[in-house]
Each structure stands twice: as C-alpha cells, then as structure tokens.
Scaffold this motif. Structure first.
Motif: not given
Length: 404
Positions: A269-270, A273, A277, A307, A310-312, A366
């Motif tokens: 996830f890190e 994400r 971004s 997933k 949700s992370l963008g 998450s």
C-alpha cells in the motif's frame, strides 16, 4: 446445421446498464442503454431501450455498470500441473473476469498439459506466458525452474511457441535471487533475446535481488512487462531509491508495461500510494492469484481493483487497466465492443460504498472506500452470475516464503 430454424436470432438482452471503459463511446452514450446479443454471440445493436422478441433471455442490469470484460494478466491456473495453481473457474467468470492469462506456470516441457487439460476445457478466454525454465512452476519455490543454462532448452521453447502461437502471448522469467541464485541478470537477457527472435514480449517478475530492479528495467523494451511493480521488498522497492523511481518513470514512458501483480508477497500500500500520488499509475492491474495468495491478501480481481481505486487511481483508469489495456498488452485487443458484429465480452458490476478491511502483501491493513461488486459476466451468447470472493472471517495470511 438446421437451415429451417425459425427461432429468433436474438439470444440475450442486457437491460438498463451504464457503459464505462469503452472509450469515446461511453461518453457519447448518456444514461442507461440496452445491449442485444445474437445467438452467434455477437452484438446486434445497442439503444436506450430495446424490446425483446419471444424466448430471448433478459439480464436486468438495474443501472449497474457495463464494462469490457475484465482481464487478469497474472494468474496461476495450471491446476494439477503445479503445486500453487487453482482452477480457472475459481477466479474467472464467477468473479467477473472473462480473460485469464497464466503467467508462466508451464514451461516447454509441460505446456501441452496446460493447453489440453485446462485451457481447452475452460469457459473463460485463457492465454499464457511460457516460462523460460523448462519445468515451469511444478514445485514453486521448492524446486527452482532456473538454476542455470541446463534449465533452459532454447530449441524446445521455440518449437513450443510456434506450435501454440494462438495461446502463448509472451515469455515469463522470475528475476529474483531466491530463484536464480547467482545467475543475476542473465536469465532476463536470455529471455529478451528469445523474445526478439520469437517476436514476443517478456514478462519479468521483480523481487529480491539479484538481479537489481534497475538492471531489469534497462534490459527491457517497449511492450515488455514488469510485474510486481509496487512490491515493497528490500532492494526492490521504488520508494527506497530515487534513481530507481526515475528509471521506472522513464521506462514506462518508453513503453515498458508496469503491472501490479499483487500476489502473496508483492504489493505494498505504501509504495502504491506514493506512486499514485506522483501520477505514476500502473498500466495493468492483475492479481497473481494462486492457492497461497488467494485466501491471504489477494482474494480476487475485484478486490485488487478496489484497492487501487481506494488508493486514488481514477475509476476510468482502473477499468481500462483491468480490461482493455491488458488485452492490448498480450496483443489480443478488444474490437469496438458495442458495435454491431462484435463478440460480446462484458462484465456487469456495481460500485458500492464500503468500509471493508483488506491487507496488502506485507499484512498492512487498509479500509476500502468503495468496492467493485461483479454481478454478471457475458461471453458470447452465454452469461454467468458473478460475485466477490468472501473470505472466512479470519482468513490466514499467505505463508508462501515471500517469493511469489
């Protein structure tokens, strides 16, 4: 053939669905549409409303979304041929996925079994990457498929590809120190050379060094695929090294495909994400689903898609990365799918609010904001009911040794 058949040419009518992922066509079609499919499995027409003829089966979409059929670019479905593979029906049409791509479960020595025992009996559209190692993933992570040059038979690989070009879409190599030991970048270079000769792309699993993620990227070219692009492994994470991150961006710009390949040990996830971004989006979303990863962190295609959303990652990009883009990557692109004469290949799904707790491959939890809920899959004139995988309340974490 009965040439005097007086039955209607219509077989299936999809009612009241909202198209998404069809490019400009989706934007041109405001509101809900109906899609009429013939007995030959081809689209007859689309319209705001279509009245069915007698004996035509109707799917009531109830304003759910209609997208091109989902394609999972990285699966392991050589059930019985490897110790990690699952049956295609577990992760295919019943989960909203119409196309499955096996990512190197079989090598040249056993590809015939994958074809004859799995692919030819499946309802899903199935293609495969051929493993560079002759034995494929027969005993995954217990017996390496790439211990040295003796593991690779170039002549037999070429013969297998030529005999199965309808199904083989590329070569697969696991570039990980836990697989190739001291062989470093050599297997990737060999796979790339064979890919040029056979005119096939190469899919490379990046993981524990050696080789370095950097060296793999420098070896690959346009159309080749990095799978596990957002892994969080030490020595293989794009967050650890600014130079590597820039190299990933440059490689994607020159046509190297960045594939999620979630798996039991290869999605963070890190990392994802941070990449999202900075507008570094994956080209394709895939699960790397197998017997060990499915009950742990992966679950299914819709959860993996959820997933990334949700992370963008924007909705349209998630759909494209899960349907049309993977088909382009394997050189089996979808046609203009809502036009008359196109073979029907659709996923009907809802996008529902959620607070579902999921985990990445490192066990980090998450909460999802929304989830993709598949309802039906349509392939030709047939359709199947679909749903998300429902894990046990306390599903066990993947214990696959950290390599897949």
């Amino acid at each position: 053939m009965n040439t005097h058949n007086t039955q209607s040419e219509e077989a299936l009518l999809i009612k009241a669905v909202r198209p998404i992922g069809f490019g400009p066509v989706s934007n041109a079609l405001n509101g809900c549409i109906d899609v009429l499919i013939g007995r030959n499995g081809q689209v007859i027409r689309t319209a705001a409303e279509i009245r069915p003829e007698k004996d035509v089966e109707v799917i009531n979409g109830n304003r759910c979304w209609l997208s091109p059929g989902w394609t999972d670019l990285h699966t392991h479905i050589w059930y019985g041929g490897t110790d990690i593979s699952i049956r295609p029906e577990i992760c295919g049409l019943s989960r909203g996925v119409t196309t499955l791509v096996d990512a190197g479960s079989a090598g040249e020595a056993n590809f015939h079994g994958l074809r004859e025992l799995i692919i030819e009996h499946a309802s899903e559209d199935i293609f495969a990457f051929l493993n560079l190692g002759s034995i494929g993933l027969v005993a995954c992570n217990r017996v390496s498929e790439l211990t040295g040059l003796a593991s690779v038979d170039i002549d037999r690989i070429a013969a297998t590809v030529e005999a199965n070009r309808d199904l083989i879409v590329g070569l697969k190599v696991r570039a990980s120190g836990t697989i190739t030991a001291g062989w470093d970048i050599a297997p990737v270079k060999l796979a790339k050379k064979l890919g040029r000769i056979l005119k096939l792309p190469v899919m490379v699993h990046v993981g524990e060094p050696l080789p370095l993620y950097d060296d793999v990227l420098k070896t690959l070219g346009e159309g080749d695929i990095i799978t596990h692009c957002f892994n969080g492994k030490i020595g293989g994470s794009i967050l650890e090294d600014e130079e590597l991150y820039r190299l990933v961006e440059e490689s994607q710009q020159r046509g190297v495909v960045m594939d999620v390949g979630h798996g039991g040990a290869s999605f963070s996830f890190e990392v994802a994400r941070a990449a999202l971004s900075n507008k570094l989006l994956p080209d394709t979303i895939s699960t790397d689903i197998h017997k060990r990863s499915m009950p742990g962190s992966v679950w299914d295609m819709s959860t993996t898609m959820s997933k990334l959303l949700s992370l963008g990652m924007p909705l349209e990009d998630v759909i494209r990365a899960s349907s049309t883009r993977p088909r382009e990557v394997i050189r089996r692109p979808y046609p203009a799918m809502l036009e008359q004469g196109a073979r029907a290949n659709f996923t009907l799904f809802e996008l529902n609010d959620s607070d579902l707790i999921v985990r990445d491959s490192k066990g980090v939890p998450s909460a999802l904001k929304q989830v993709f809920d598949p309802r039906f899959t349509v392939l030709g004139a047939q359709h199947w009911t679909a749903s998300r995988y429902q894990p046990a309340e306390h599903a066990p974490r993947c214990t696959c040794g950290g390599h897949v």
